[in-house]
Design an enzyme around this catalytic site. Structure first.
Site, mmCIF file in Angstrom:
data_model
loop_
_atom_site.group_PDB
_atom_site.id
_atom_site.type_symbol
_atom_site.label_atom_id
_atom_site.label_comp_id
_atom_site.label_asym_id
_atom_site.label_seq_id
_atom_site.Cartn_x
_atom_site.Cartn_y
_atom_site.Cartn_z
ATOM 1 N N HIS A 84 77.951 69.516 41.821
ATOM 2 C CA HIS A 84 76.641 69.827 41.261
ATOM 3 C C HIS A 84 76.271 71.254 41.662
ATOM 4 C CE1 HIS A 84 75.130 65.414 40.787
ATOM 5 N NE2 HIS A 84 76.416 65.527 40.501
ATOM 6 N N GLU A 134 73.566 72.518 42.840
ATOM 7 C CA GLU A 134 72.878 72.640 44.131
ATOM 8 C C GLU A 134 73.859 72.522 45.297
ATOM 9 O OE1 GLU A 134 70.011 70.467 41.281
ATOM 10 O OE2 GLU A 134 72.156 70.523 41.672
ATOM 11 N N CYS A 169 69.311 65.659 41.996
ATOM 12 C CA CYS A 169 69.637 64.242 42.122
ATOM 13 C C CYS A 169 69.510 63.813 43.585
ATOM 14 C CB CYS A 169 71.057 63.989 41.604
ATOM 15 S SG CYS A 169 72.351 64.562 42.725
ATOM 16 N N CYS A 213 72.031 65.581 45.953
ATOM 17 C CA CYS A 213 71.702 66.972 46.246
ATOM 18 C C CYS A 213 70.480 67.073 47.154
ATOM 19 C CB CYS A 213 71.481 67.737 44.945
ATOM 20 S SG CYS A 213 72.993 67.934 43.967
#
Length: 158
Positions: A53, A55, A83, A86
């Site tokens: 991801h 992040e 999410c 993260c």
């Protein structure tokens, strides 16, 4: 334009560029003392990595830049609502300033919301559906404890 707006605009621009490259619509920047320390985009498909991801990749780059897993005092600006994975990584690293542009509600019509995952993870382990999570204490018999060994080696205190 505020500083927050500028950093969010950068995260959104990264996300748009990623879409143009065939990636998912997520970008993130990590900021230290008013300057961007790290940038990243979602690379799940490109890397075949469910944890890639934007992040998390930005946190990894920031940690490398600082030579530390602790990111206290830094801020994360993301194109989309982070999410649970993260958010947990940000919190565990010491990040306390998080801003995002697009919410889960805005992502829902496109199948990009993680709100259902967040709701499920907020339940006790035994009540989470669709997954089997069990505590299986080790049966080593030698009296050794993994965390005690780590504490003794690292000299850390709880």
């Amino acid at each position: 334009m505020s500083e927050t707006d500028g950093f969010l605009a950068e995260a959104i621009a990264l996300a748009f560029d990623n879409v143009e490259q065939g990636g998912r619509p997520f970008g993130a920047v990590v900021v230290k003392d008013g300057a961007i320390l790290a940038r990243a985009v979602n690379r799940m498909q490109a890397d075949n990595d469910p944890t890639a991801h934007a992040e998390l990749l930005a946190l990894r780059a920031a940690g490398k830049a600082l030579g530390s897993p602790r990111l206290d005092g830094l801020a994360v600006y993301a194109s989309g609502q982070p999410c649970p994975m993260c958010l947990a990584a940000m919190r565990m690293s010491g990040i306390k300033d998080i801003a995002f542009a697009y919410s889960n509600e805005e992502a829902e019509p496109f199948g990009l919301s993680t709100a259902a995952h967040a709701a499920e993870l907020s339940k006790p382990l035994g009540q989470q559906s669709g997954v089997s999570i069990r505590h299986c204490p080790p049966k080593t018999g030698d009296g050794r404890h993994l965390y005690q060994a780590w504490q003794a080696r690292a000299g850390s205190k709880p």
